[in-house]
Design an enzyme around this catalytic site. Structure first.
Site, PDB file in Angstrom:
ATOM      1  N   THR A 168       0.885  -1.156   0.000  1.00 21.96           N
ATOM      2  CA  THR A 168       0.000   0.000   0.000  1.00 21.96           C
ATOM      3  C   THR A 168       0.927   1.211   0.000  1.00 21.96           C
ATOM      4  O   THR A 168       2.093   1.063   0.334  1.00 21.96           O
ATOM      5  CB  THR A 168      -0.832   0.051   1.316  1.00 21.96           C
ATOM      6  OG1 THR A 168      -1.489  -1.184   1.519  1.00 21.96           O
ATOM      7  CG2 THR A 168      -1.860   1.149   1.322  1.00 21.96           C
ATOM      8  N   ARG A 196     -12.782  -7.542  -5.207  1.00 22.74           N
ATOM      9  CA  ARG A 196     -12.319  -7.567  -3.803  1.00 22.74           C
ATOM     10  C   ARG A 196     -11.954  -6.148  -3.350  1.00 22.74           C
ATOM     11  O   ARG A 196     -11.245  -5.429  -4.030  1.00 22.74           O
ATOM     12  CB  ARG A 196     -11.098  -8.480  -3.680  1.00 22.74           C
ATOM     13  CG  ARG A 196     -10.491  -8.539  -2.261  1.00 22.74           C
ATOM     14  CD  ARG A 196      -9.338  -7.563  -2.080  1.00 22.74           C
ATOM     15  NE  ARG A 196      -8.623  -7.751  -0.823  1.00 22.74           N
ATOM     16  CZ  ARG A 196      -7.687  -6.911  -0.386  1.00 22.74           C
ATOM     17  NH1 ARG A 196      -7.356  -5.851  -1.087  1.00 22.74           N
ATOM     18  NH2 ARG A 196      -7.090  -7.124   0.764  1.00 22.74           N
ATOM     19  N   VAL A 197     -12.478  -5.750  -2.211  1.00 22.17           N
ATOM     20  CA  VAL A 197     -12.130  -4.456  -1.641  1.00 22.17           C
ATOM     21  C   VAL A 197     -11.376  -4.705  -0.342  1.00 22.17           C
ATOM     22  O   VAL A 197     -11.799  -5.519   0.478  1.00 22.17           O
ATOM     23  CB  VAL A 197     -13.395  -3.607  -1.393  1.00 22.17           C
ATOM     24  CG1 VAL A 197     -13.039  -2.311  -0.669  1.00 22.17           C
ATOM     25  CG2 VAL A 197     -14.089  -3.296  -2.717  1.00 22.17           C
ATOM     26  N   GLY A 198     -10.270  -4.002  -0.178  1.00 21.95           N
ATOM     27  CA  GLY A 198      -9.462  -4.185   1.030  1.00 21.95           C
ATOM     28  C   GLY A 198      -9.733  -3.112   2.062  1.00 21.95           C
ATOM     29  O   GLY A 198     -10.784  -2.456   2.068  1.00 21.95           O
ATOM     30  N   ASP A 199      -8.767  -2.929   2.939  1.00 17.82           N
ATOM     31  CA  ASP A 199      -8.884  -1.960   4.030  1.00 17.82           C
ATOM     32  C   ASP A 199      -8.685  -0.517   3.571  1.00 17.82           C
ATOM     33  O   ASP A 199      -9.196   0.417   4.181  1.00 17.82           O
ATOM     34  CB  ASP A 199      -7.823  -2.279   5.083  1.00 17.82           C
ATOM     35  CG  ASP A 199      -6.421  -2.231   4.465  1.00 17.82           C
ATOM     36  OD1 ASP A 199      -6.167  -2.994   3.513  1.00 17.82           O
ATOM     37  OD2 ASP A 199      -5.600  -1.417   4.913  1.00 17.82           O
ATOM     38  N   THR A 219      -0.840   0.102   6.467  1.00 17.71           N
ATOM     39  CA  THR A 219      -0.489  -0.803   5.377  1.00 17.71           C
ATOM     40  C   THR A 219      -0.424  -2.209   5.953  1.00 17.71           C
ATOM     41  O   THR A 219      -0.242  -2.397   7.146  1.00 17.71           O
ATOM     42  CB  THR A 219       0.859  -0.427   4.746  1.00 17.71           C
ATOM     43  OG1 THR A 219       1.169  -1.400   3.725  1.00 17.71           O
ATOM     44  CG2 THR A 219       1.991  -0.410   5.745  1.00 17.71           C
ATOM     45  N   GLY A 220      -0.570  -3.199   5.089  1.00 17.02           N
ATOM     46  CA  GLY A 220      -0.477  -4.578   5.557  1.00 17.02           C
ATOM     47  C   GLY A 220      -1.582  -5.430   4.973  1.00 17.02           C
ATOM     48  O   GLY A 220      -2.212  -5.054   3.974  1.00 17.02           O
ATOM     49  N   HIS A 221      -1.822  -6.553   5.594  1.00 18.19           N
ATOM     50  CA  HIS A 221      -2.814  -7.507   5.096  1.00 18.19           C
ATOM     51  C   HIS A 221      -4.221  -6.944   5.284  1.00 18.19           C
ATOM     52  O   HIS A 221      -4.705  -6.804   6.417  1.00 18.19           O
ATOM     53  CB  HIS A 221      -2.642  -8.841   5.826  1.00 18.19           C
ATOM     54  CG  HIS A 221      -3.611  -9.870   5.365  1.00 18.19           C
ATOM     55  ND1 HIS A 221      -4.597 -10.387   6.166  1.00 18.19           N
ATOM     56  CD2 HIS A 221      -3.774 -10.451   4.144  1.00 18.19           C
ATOM     57  CE1 HIS A 221      -5.310 -11.266   5.481  1.00 18.19           C
ATOM     58  NE2 HIS A 221      -4.822 -11.322   4.257  1.00 18.19           N
ATOM     59  N   GLY A 222      -4.881  -6.625   4.162  1.00 14.08           N
ATOM     60  CA  GLY A 222      -6.127  -5.874   4.196  1.00 14.08           C
ATOM     61  C   GLY A 222      -7.230  -6.516   5.013  1.00 14.08           C
ATOM     62  O   GLY A 222      -7.922  -5.840   5.782  1.00 14.08           O
TER      63      GLY A 222
HETATM   64  N1  GLY Z   1      -3.603  -3.165   2.601  1.00 19.95           N
HETATM   65  C1  GLY Z   1      -3.847  -3.262   1.236  1.00 19.95           C
HETATM   66  C2  GLY Z   1      -4.824  -4.283   0.869  1.00 19.95           C
HETATM   67  O1  GLY Z   1      -4.882  -5.344   1.478  1.00 19.95           O
HETATM   68  O2  GLY Z   1      -5.573  -4.064  -0.040  1.00 19.95           O
END
Ligand code: GLY
Ligand code: GLY
Length: 308
Positions: A168, A196-199, A219-222
């Site tokens: 990100t 797919r929508v992330g964070d 930032t990181g795993h959404g």
């Molecule tokens: N943090 C970015 C995503 O997972 O989309």
């Protein structure tokens, strides 16, 4: 001038040696651009938008040109922006064929009665605002074509999803009027499902800004960040009296222990304090304040130089 800009280029599992210098230059350019905007009298919102545009335009980072590809090999991007003055916010998700999703998020904030537009509606709004489209292929880099191929071959092998898909870009800033802001932008996760929508576009997960507390970009795993509302959770700890560093450690620690989710945060408050923290192996970052530019990629590799 008490102004500060802090930027990140995404949590990452590892950054190869040949990319490191390009990544360092890109992150420094983004922070310098944001800082110059503040020096010239721009607002915190102007500064975070300007810094993120630099990173969206840089193919080394997972946002704009350089975004990772979905399962069909296409770029779909998410972005959000927020002003700590009045909690104004704007977000877009699953947008295609525009160079700078963060500009569109700002237009949602400033030109609509809404906070968040997605997919087709976001595309129609971009056209109505006169935002040029770019051919989808223009946002696709050779490196990301290879990453998608590799991901498809390696699926289910090696590391769990929440420890490798972490990119990100983002920025936080404090301006001379005491206003804070954040901006976050991403191409999401490689090999993601279409839609797919992330964070990143979700206010409270991908970032938050409140003049009374501070501003944060994550930032990181959404999916992990969404589940713990990482941005607002971190600011909650600050409201409870924790320092920026303590709050970041607590919320990132919670995400790791609950979900094994890795990530990072950048923070600033109205006193001009700033912090960068991450649980991923690395997170390129840079912070500009008082004529100095601090930057780093991994733990214990901080550089400090004078800004021109
Ligand atoms: N943090 C970015 C995503 O997972 O989309
Ligand atoms: N709570 C429904 C909406 O505002 O969309």
């Amino acid at each position: 001038m008490n102004s500060v800009v802090v930027v990140h280029g995404g949590g990452a599992s590892s950054i190869s040696k040949d990319r490191k210098e390009r990544v360092r230059l890109g992150i420094i350019q983004a922070a310098t651009t944001g800082y110059n905007i503040l020096k010239e009298g721009g607002s915190a919102v102007d500064a975070v938008e300007g810094a993120v545009i630099v990173l969206e335009n840089d193919p080394e980072f997972n946002a704009g040109c350089g975004s990772v590809l979905n399962v069909n090999g296409e770029v779909e991007m998410d972005a959000s922006i927020m002003s700590g003055e009045g909690l104004s916010s704007g977000a877009v998700s699953a947008v295609r064929c525009i160079a700078n999703p963060i500009k569109l998020a700002r237009l949602v904030m400033e030109k609509t009665p809404h906070c968040f537009l997605t997919g087709q509606g976001a595309a129609e709004f971009a056209a109505a605002m006169g935002m040029p489209t770019v051919p989808g292929e223009q946002l696709v880099t050779e490196r990301n074509v290879k990453r998608l191929e590799k991901e498809k071959q390696e699926k289910d092998a090696q590391k769990p999803d929440q420890q490798k898909n972490l990119g990100t870009v983002g920025a936080v800033a404090l301006d001379s009027k005491g206003n804070v802001a954040y901006a976050t932008s991403t191409g999401g996760i490689v090999n993601k499902m279409v839609g797919r929508v992330g964070d990143t576009p979700c206010i409270g997960s991908g970032g938050y800004a409140d003049n009374d507390i501070g501003a944060i970009s994550t930032t990181g795993h959404g999916e992990s960040i969404l589940k713990v509302n990482l941005a607002r959770l971190t600011l909650f700890h600050i409201e409870q009296g924790k320092t920026l560093e303590e709050a970041a450690d607590m919320s990132l620690g919670y995400m790791k222990s609950k979900l094994k989710g890795l990530g990072g945060v950048i923070l600033v408050n109205k006193a001009g304090d700033w912090a960068v923290k991450w649980t991923s192996a690395s997170m390129p970052w840079a912070a500009a304040k008082d004529g100095k530019l601090h930057s780093g990629i991994e733990l214990d590799d901080t550089n400090v130089i004078d800004l021109p």
